[in-house]
Design a protein around this motif. Structure first.
Motif, PDB file in Angstrom:
ATOM      1  N   LEU A   3       0.832  -1.207   0.000  1.00  0.00           N
ATOM      2  CA  LEU A   3       0.000   0.000   0.000  1.00  0.00           C
ATOM      3  C   LEU A   3       0.865   1.255   0.000  1.00  0.00           C
ATOM      4  N   ASP A   4       2.103   1.131   0.485  1.00  0.00           N
ATOM      5  CA  ASP A   4       2.979   2.290   0.625  1.00  0.00           C
ATOM      6  C   ASP A   4       4.209   2.258  -0.281  1.00  0.00           C
ATOM      7  N   TYR A   5       4.587   1.083  -0.757  1.00  0.00           N
ATOM      8  CA  TYR A   5       5.868   0.966  -1.456  1.00  0.00           C
ATOM      9  C   TYR A   5       5.810   1.612  -2.837  1.00  0.00           C
ATOM     10  N   VAL A   6       6.685   2.574  -3.048  1.00  0.00           N
ATOM     11  CA  VAL A   6       6.856   3.220  -4.357  1.00  0.00           C
ATOM     12  C   VAL A   6       8.346   3.465  -4.562  1.00  0.00           C
ATOM     13  N   ALA A   7       8.850   3.105  -5.733  1.00  0.00           N
ATOM     14  CA  ALA A   7      10.236   3.373  -6.112  1.00  0.00           C
ATOM     15  C   ALA A   7      10.188   4.055  -7.476  1.00  0.00           C
ATOM     16  N   PRO A   8      10.028   5.373  -7.519  1.00  0.00           N
ATOM     17  CA  PRO A   8       9.714   6.079  -8.766  1.00  0.00           C
ATOM     18  C   PRO A   8      10.628   5.718  -9.941  1.00  0.00           C
ATOM     19  N   GLY A   9      10.001   5.209 -11.017  1.00  0.00           N
ATOM     20  CA  GLY A   9      10.698   4.968 -12.271  1.00  0.00           C
ATOM     21  C   GLY A   9      11.799   3.930 -12.232  1.00  0.00           C
ATOM     22  N   ARG A  10      11.835   3.076 -11.207  1.00  0.00           N
ATOM     23  CA  ARG A  10      12.999   2.201 -11.013  1.00  0.00           C
ATOM     24  C   ARG A  10      12.941   0.899 -11.806  1.00  0.00           C
ATOM     25  N   PHE A  32      -7.152  -5.302   0.362  1.00  0.00           N
ATOM     26  CA  PHE A  32      -7.610  -4.204   1.221  1.00  0.00           C
ATOM     27  C   PHE A  32      -9.123  -4.033   1.188  1.00  0.00           C
ATOM     28  N   ASP A  33      -9.701  -3.708   2.355  1.00  0.00           N
ATOM     29  CA  ASP A  33     -11.152  -3.582   2.481  1.00  0.00           C
ATOM     30  C   ASP A  33     -11.702  -2.387   1.716  1.00  0.00           C
ATOM     31  N   ASP A  34     -10.900  -1.332   1.615  1.00  0.00           N
ATOM     32  CA  ASP A  34     -11.317  -0.126   0.899  1.00  0.00           C
ATOM     33  C   ASP A  34     -10.893  -0.252  -0.565  1.00  0.00           C
ATOM     34  N   PRO A  35     -11.831  -0.237  -1.517  1.00  0.00           N
ATOM     35  CA  PRO A  35     -11.455  -0.361  -2.936  1.00  0.00           C
ATOM     36  C   PRO A  35     -10.425   0.671  -3.373  1.00  0.00           C
ATOM     37  N   ALA A  36     -10.449   1.853  -2.754  1.00  0.00           N
ATOM     38  CA  ALA A  36      -9.488   2.891  -3.125  1.00  0.00           C
ATOM     39  C   ALA A  36      -8.058   2.468  -2.803  1.00  0.00           C
ATOM     40  N   ASP A  37      -7.897   1.648  -1.770  1.00  0.00           N
ATOM     41  CA  ASP A  37      -6.556   1.181  -1.415  1.00  0.00           C
ATOM     42  C   ASP A  37      -6.024   0.197  -2.456  1.00  0.00           C
ATOM     43  N   ASN A  38      -6.891  -0.644  -2.992  1.00  0.00           N
ATOM     44  CA  ASN A  38      -6.440  -1.564  -4.038  1.00  0.00           C
ATOM     45  C   ASN A  38      -6.047  -0.803  -5.305  1.00  0.00           C
ATOM     46  N   LEU A  39      -6.776   0.244  -5.631  1.00  0.00           N
ATOM     47  CA  LEU A  39      -6.391   1.103  -6.751  1.00  0.00           C
ATOM     48  C   LEU A  39      -5.059   1.781  -6.469  1.00  0.00           C
ATOM     49  N   ARG A  40      -4.850   2.163  -5.222  1.00  0.00           N
ATOM     50  CA  ARG A  40      -3.586   2.808  -4.836  1.00  0.00           C
ATOM     51  C   ARG A  40      -2.400   1.871  -5.067  1.00  0.00           C
ATOM     52  N   VAL A  41      -2.578   0.587  -4.824  1.00  0.00           N
ATOM     53  CA  VAL A  41      -1.504  -0.375  -5.087  1.00  0.00           C
ATOM     54  C   VAL A  41      -1.120  -0.350  -6.563  1.00  0.00           C
ATOM     55  N   LEU A  42      -2.114  -0.310  -7.443  1.00  0.00           N
ATOM     56  CA  LEU A  42      -1.824  -0.249  -8.871  1.00  0.00           C
ATOM     57  C   LEU A  42      -1.136   1.061  -9.244  1.00  0.00           C
ATOM     58  N   ARG A  43      -1.557   2.143  -8.629  1.00  0.00           N
ATOM     59  CA  ARG A  43      -0.911   3.439  -8.903  1.00  0.00           C
ATOM     60  C   ARG A  43       0.535   3.451  -8.409  1.00  0.00           C
ATOM     61  N   ASN A  44       0.777   2.812  -7.262  1.00  0.00           N
ATOM     62  CA  ASN A  44       2.151   2.697  -6.769  1.00  0.00           C
ATOM     63  C   ASN A  44       3.010   1.923  -7.768  1.00  0.00           C
TER      64      ASN A  44
END
Length: 245
Positions: free
Chosen positions: A97-104, A118-130
């Motif tokens: 949910l938190d891991y991001v390594a920009p452009g790596r 994740f229970d909140d659908p927005a959190d699952n979308l956040r994983v894809l955005r990460n």
């Protein structure tokens, strides 16, 4: 504590989740799947790497491999597996949910139904955005889950898995109008029993494709197995691939 943060769950049910056959299949898929065929030297992230079943074969193919997982117990098993194989792999303890390594990375993999926790659908979308933000331009994300259409063919039938010194009973239940899945496990070893419950979102091919597109991916494709076959009535998995533009 959320279920996926319970390190005891991953250790207690390790034999069921990560059998020897699963490890063999990981090597076979990495060697033979067109979906896992990347240019030599690619920077590959295995997100939710668990005990590292894919880390060693990916490293042996000459890729620069990073494994990320929240579980210290699973990372320790991954570390041991890589050391025994002489594979150079970077291991990172982090929450997807938190891991991001920009452009790596050139490739991000999320395999064996490790998405939708994740229970909140927005959190699952956040994983894809990460994952999107962690890719270099033109990089690829590959997510492998059991799609709704596949689950519909067998879900609800109790399953029994026998181990050398234990038995695991598994029952799956669809929740909330086919949006989530609950899996109840009971591990019986001798005169003791251990229970656990896992919940996650489930997606149709169209729903997961739309989620990829909402996260910014382009050229999104759905496949029914690692051989690159179409996602149709013969599908065994739901594998979705998208690219960072």
């Amino acid at each position: 504590m959320r279920w996926y943060a319970d390190d005891g769950l991953w250790s207690d049910f390790f034999e069921t989740m990560f059998s020897r056959r699963r490890a063999e299949q990981a090597g076979e898929l990495t060697a033979g799947s067109p979906l896992l065929d990347f240019p030599a030297g690619s920077a590959v992230l295995d997100l939710c790497c668990g005990p590292g079943l894919y880390l060693v074969p990916l490293a042996r193919q000459g890729h620069k491999v990073t494994g990320v997982d929240l579980s210290p117990a699973m990372l320790e098993r991954a570390r041991e597996r890589c050391a025994e194989a002489g594979a150079e792999v970077e291991l990172v303890r982090a929450d997807m949910l938190d891991y991001v390594a920009p452009g790596r990375f050139d490739v991000v993999l999320n395999l064996f139904t490790s998405f939708g926790y994740f229970d909140d659908p927005a959190d699952n979308l956040r994983v894809l955005r990460n994952a999107h933000d962690s890719l270099a331009p033109g990089g690829t994300l590959l997510v492998d889950v059991l799609g709704k259409e596949v689950l519909a063919g067998w879900v609800g039938r109790p399953q029994v898995v026998h181990h050398e010194d234990a038995v695991v009973f598994q029952r799956d239940t669809i929740l909330d109008d086919w949006t989530r899945l609950r899996t109840d496990w009971t591990l019986v070893r001798g005169d003791s029993a251990r229970t656990a419950t896992i919940t996650s979102f489930v997606y149709s091919g169209a729903e997961l494709r739309s989620l990829f597109e909402s996260a910014g991916f382009t050229g999104v494709e759905c496949f029914g197995d690692f051989d690159g076959s179409p996602y149709d009535n013969h599908a065994r998995r739901l594998i979705v691939r998208g690219r960072r533009g």
